[in-house]
Design a protein around this motif. Sequence first.
Motif, PDB file in Angstrom:
ATOM      1  N   ASP A  86       0.556  -1.359  -0.045  1.00  0.00           N
ATOM      2  CA  ASP A  86       0.194   0.139  -0.106  1.00  0.00           C
ATOM      3  C   ASP A  86       0.867   1.392   0.213  1.00  0.00           C
ATOM      4  O   ASP A  86       0.353   2.211  -0.869  1.00  0.00           O
ATOM      5  CB  ASP A  86      -0.983  -0.330   1.434  1.00  0.00           C
ATOM      6  CG  ASP A  86      -1.367   1.135   1.336  1.00  0.00           C
ATOM      7  OD1 ASP A  86      -2.566   1.562   0.084  1.00  0.00           O
ATOM      8  OD2 ASP A  86      -2.058   1.817   2.533  1.00  0.00           O
ATOM      9  N   ILE A 115      -5.249  -3.111  -3.228  1.00  0.00           N
ATOM     10  CA  ILE A 115      -4.815  -2.194  -2.039  1.00  0.00           C
ATOM     11  C   ILE A 115      -4.434  -1.327  -3.572  1.00  0.00           C
ATOM     12  O   ILE A 115      -3.898   0.090  -3.246  1.00  0.00           O
ATOM     13  CB  ILE A 115      -3.531  -3.239  -1.771  1.00  0.00           C
ATOM     14  CG1 ILE A 115      -4.513  -3.655  -0.385  1.00  0.00           C
ATOM     15  CG2 ILE A 115      -2.605  -2.361  -1.077  1.00  0.00           C
ATOM     16  CD1 ILE A 115      -3.997  -4.454   0.415  1.00  0.00           C
ATOM     17  N   LEU A 222      -0.666   5.578  16.915  1.00  0.00           N
ATOM     18  CA  LEU A 222      -0.872   3.931  17.515  1.00  0.00           C
ATOM     19  C   LEU A 222      -0.109   2.967  17.241  1.00  0.00           C
ATOM     20  O   LEU A 222       0.887   2.004  17.928  1.00  0.00           O
ATOM     21  CB  LEU A 222      -2.739   4.323  16.609  1.00  0.00           C
ATOM     22  CG  LEU A 222      -2.861   2.643  17.497  1.00  0.00           C
ATOM     23  CD1 LEU A 222      -4.403   2.634  16.851  1.00  0.00           C
ATOM     24  CD2 LEU A 222      -2.893   0.964  16.344  1.00  0.00           C
ATOM     25  N   ARG A 223       0.479   2.906  15.586  1.00  0.00           N
ATOM     26  CA  ARG A 223       1.011   1.606  14.937  1.00  0.00           C
ATOM     27  C   ARG A 223       2.791   2.121  15.582  1.00  0.00           C
ATOM     28  O   ARG A 223       2.668   1.160  16.436  1.00  0.00           O
ATOM     29  CB  ARG A 223       1.511   1.994  13.475  1.00  0.00           C
ATOM     30  CG  ARG A 223       0.003   1.676  13.017  1.00  0.00           C
ATOM     31  CD  ARG A 223       0.240   1.542  11.657  1.00  0.00           C
ATOM     32  NE  ARG A 223      -1.033   1.279  11.119  1.00  0.00           N
ATOM     33  CZ  ARG A 223      -0.966   1.712   9.366  1.00  0.00           C
ATOM     34  NH1 ARG A 223      -0.419   1.435   8.546  1.00  0.00           N
ATOM     35  NH2 ARG A 223      -1.867   1.432   8.833  1.00  0.00           N
TER      36      ARG A 223
ATOM     37  N   ARG B 200      -3.194  -4.475  15.708  1.00  0.00           N
ATOM     38  CA  ARG B 200      -3.640  -3.594  15.390  1.00  0.00           C
ATOM     39  C   ARG B 200      -4.738  -3.711  14.180  1.00  0.00           C
ATOM     40  O   ARG B 200      -5.440  -2.961  14.052  1.00  0.00           O
ATOM     41  CB  ARG B 200      -2.326  -3.100  14.231  1.00  0.00           C
ATOM     42  CG  ARG B 200      -1.899  -2.115  15.153  1.00  0.00           C
ATOM     43  CD  ARG B 200      -0.208  -1.513  14.506  1.00  0.00           C
ATOM     44  NE  ARG B 200       0.216  -2.479  13.047  1.00  0.00           N
ATOM     45  CZ  ARG B 200       2.082  -3.078  13.599  1.00  0.00           C
ATOM     46  NH1 ARG B 200       2.369  -2.732  14.651  1.00  0.00           N
ATOM     47  NH2 ARG B 200       2.430  -3.768  12.741  1.00  0.00           N
ATOM     48  N   LEU B 203      -7.577  -3.606  16.237  1.00  0.00           N
ATOM     49  CA  LEU B 203      -7.995  -2.251  16.493  1.00  0.00           C
ATOM     50  C   LEU B 203      -8.793  -1.683  14.724  1.00  0.00           C
ATOM     51  O   LEU B 203      -8.948  -0.016  14.919  1.00  0.00           O
ATOM     52  CB  LEU B 203      -6.714  -1.540  17.282  1.00  0.00           C
ATOM     53  CG  LEU B 203      -6.430  -2.084  18.459  1.00  0.00           C
ATOM     54  CD1 LEU B 203      -5.725  -1.345  19.127  1.00  0.00           C
ATOM     55  CD2 LEU B 203      -8.187  -2.012  19.125  1.00  0.00           C
ATOM     56  N   LYS B 205      -6.736  -0.852  12.136  1.00  0.00           N
ATOM     57  CA  LYS B 205      -5.684  -0.239  11.971  1.00  0.00           C
ATOM     58  C   LYS B 205      -4.392  -0.202  10.803  1.00  0.00           C
ATOM     59  O   LYS B 205      -3.917   0.128  10.476  1.00  0.00           O
ATOM     60  CB  LYS B 205      -4.736   0.995  13.317  1.00  0.00           C
ATOM     61  CG  LYS B 205      -5.514   1.959  14.004  1.00  0.00           C
ATOM     62  CD  LYS B 205      -5.552   3.296  13.196  1.00  0.00           C
ATOM     63  CE  LYS B 205      -6.447   4.204  13.718  1.00  0.00           C
ATOM     64  NZ  LYS B 205      -6.331   5.055  12.315  1.00  0.00           N
ATOM     65  N   GLU B 206      -5.081  -1.319  10.589  1.00  0.00           N
ATOM     66  CA  GLU B 206      -4.483  -1.904   9.129  1.00  0.00           C
ATOM     67  C   GLU B 206      -5.093  -1.568   8.162  1.00  0.00           C
ATOM     68  O   GLU B 206      -5.954  -1.668   7.799  1.00  0.00           O
ATOM     69  CB  GLU B 206      -3.644  -3.328   9.070  1.00  0.00           C
ATOM     70  CG  GLU B 206      -2.712  -3.570  10.279  1.00  0.00           C
ATOM     71  CD  GLU B 206      -1.281  -3.251  10.310  1.00  0.00           C
ATOM     72  OE1 GLU B 206      -0.911  -3.011   9.344  1.00  0.00           O
ATOM     73  OE2 GLU B 206      -0.388  -2.052  10.650  1.00  0.00           O
ATOM     74  N   LYS B 207      -3.622  -1.114   6.953  1.00  0.00           N
ATOM     75  CA  LYS B 207      -4.823  -1.107   5.361  1.00  0.00           C
ATOM     76  C   LYS B 207      -5.340  -2.167   4.722  1.00  0.00           C
ATOM     77  O   LYS B 207      -6.028  -1.609   4.317  1.00  0.00           O
ATOM     78  CB  LYS B 207      -3.638  -0.475   4.658  1.00  0.00           C
ATOM     79  CG  LYS B 207      -3.789   0.557   3.584  1.00  0.00           C
ATOM     80  CD  LYS B 207      -5.124   1.555   3.976  1.00  0.00           C
ATOM     81  CE  LYS B 207      -5.566   2.108   2.598  1.00  0.00           C
ATOM     82  NZ  LYS B 207      -5.956   2.896   2.514  1.00  0.00           N
ATOM     83  N   ILE B 208      -5.009  -3.231   4.800  1.00  0.00           N
ATOM     84  CA  ILE B 208      -5.511  -4.106   4.483  1.00  0.00           C
ATOM     85  C   ILE B 208      -7.103  -4.549   4.895  1.00  0.00           C
ATOM     86  O   ILE B 208      -8.243  -5.612   4.078  1.00  0.00           O
ATOM     87  CB  ILE B 208      -5.278  -5.822   5.181  1.00  0.00           C
ATOM     88  CG1 ILE B 208      -5.252  -5.672   6.775  1.00  0.00           C
ATOM     89  CG2 ILE B 208      -3.412  -6.423   4.843  1.00  0.00           C
ATOM     90  CD1 ILE B 208      -4.963  -7.194   7.370  1.00  0.00           C
ATOM     91  N   GLU B 213      -7.846   4.451   7.410  1.00  0.00           N
ATOM     92  CA  GLU B 213      -7.049   5.331   7.821  1.00  0.00           C
ATOM     93  C   GLU B 213      -8.004   6.335   7.564  1.00  0.00           C
ATOM     94  O   GLU B 213      -9.013   7.129   7.044  1.00  0.00           O
ATOM     95  CB  GLU B 213      -5.944   5.867   7.356  1.00  0.00           C
ATOM     96  CG  GLU B 213      -5.005   4.372   7.647  1.00  0.00           C
ATOM     97  CD  GLU B 213      -3.431   4.833   6.681  1.00  0.00           C
ATOM     98  OE1 GLU B 213      -2.464   4.278   7.437  1.00  0.00           O
ATOM     99  OE2 GLU B 213      -3.762   4.466   5.145  1.00  0.00           O
TER     100      GLU B 213
END
Lengths: 261, 213
Positions: A86, A115, A222-223, B200, B203, B205-208, B213
């Motif tokens: 990504d 993606i 967060l990450r 993540r 929560l 918060k992962e793009k997959i 986002e």
Amino acid sequence: MSIIVEGRILQLVFLLGYSLLILYGINRSVNQGKVPNIRQPAAIAAIEEHVGRAVEMGRPVLFQTGIGDVSSNAGATHMAMLGVLDYTAKLAANKEAKFICTTPSPTLYPMAEEIIRNSFLTEGKPDLFTDDTIQFLSNQQMSYCSAVMHLMKRENISLNIQIGFFQAENLITLEAAKDSGAVNIGGAVRTLRIPGMAFGCDYFLMGEEVFAAGAFCSRDPLRLGSLLGQDLCKLAAIIVILLGFVLVAAGSDFLVNLLTI
Amino acid sequence: MSDLFRSSRIPLILIWVAVLIIFGDYFFGGVFNQAFSTLTVEWTVIIANIAIIVGGISILLRSIMVSRRSSVDIVERIMHGWQVVIAVFIFAIGTAFGTTSGTYNWLYTYILLPSWRTVYTIIIFFMATASYRAFRARSGPSFVMLICGILVLLRNAPIGMRIWPGFYSIGTWILDVVNMSGGRAIMIGSVVGAVSLLIRILLGKEKILGESE
């Protein structure tokens, strides 16, 4: 009868403990505003630099998704790879570099396609996404190798990124990319593949860095907070190892027995 | 409604359900209904197969488009066109006679298998030379790695013992002490990384997961 399966009690304790430490890191970063200042690995910084170089040279960027299915035991590595895909696709779209993604996995193909399409759309360059952007070459390892080697030569790539789950094709494609004059950026989780990556890549991510790659790319609090949690988990693991070392040296099997409950 | 399907909520809910079922079965197997986890694993296989169909159709459509594109080299156009013909032919044979039929097996044994073996054999020579070219002492750590590699090679190769029996002890020490301790450190880090990635993902918060986002 115990509620928890015998022999897995401490596994559950460790899993919950690790999860709490990671959540603490996230909470500290997101809610308390104490975002950890984490050094970005050279491999992640190099992606941006070399995508820019590819644009200057007018040569394409190649991204390889890795082998195997998402439903296999390599699923977690594939998920981590998709985060880097990504990021790279967005960079390529932003800088208007020619971007090619190849995959030997029919299950990863639709995910990677979606993606990349979304990344190009987010960057406002949907027209740059063509039929050649994502290519399935073969699900047979060595057939994939020969096809990707041909593609590297034909397209004259300037950057080859292969972060994720790879097997014997790893070294072959890295060497073929080098022959084409490309820079290699890699990442491997399996200890069996790390030496090959270390020798063949100009920059590479090792072990947990692959899982953290998405966090390094985004710089999202967060990450980044979760990375602090990871470090705390490793610290806890080191303490347990040292404790075990001392106890076993002193002739006590307490910790060894405790780990098997 | 379409926004709901496009959002990351539905995949996220499915992930939560799957994680709770799999973890529940692993840790609380005695009191947990195993049928749930078996069903989840079965559905994973079903969804993976659906992904294969989606992937297969995308690949076929791309090959058709490339074979019809005038700007592409003629050899590549023929190759893509031929690929479509072969894929449709094998699909038709498999559907008509079944994948266990003699015709399908003949195609597999006498056409596909020899082709794969041929490609494999050709590539394996490149692999040997690639190893030779890649394993260079470009830096201090890679020099140490190269020396370790040579010592382990001499431990495993019969000629190593003939040259000097000490190669066995040195190679074994490298494998059992240096390699194993380093490997385990990487493994612990990787497992912690995987747990962190899972959190993540849970929560969102992962793009997959699409629009996260």
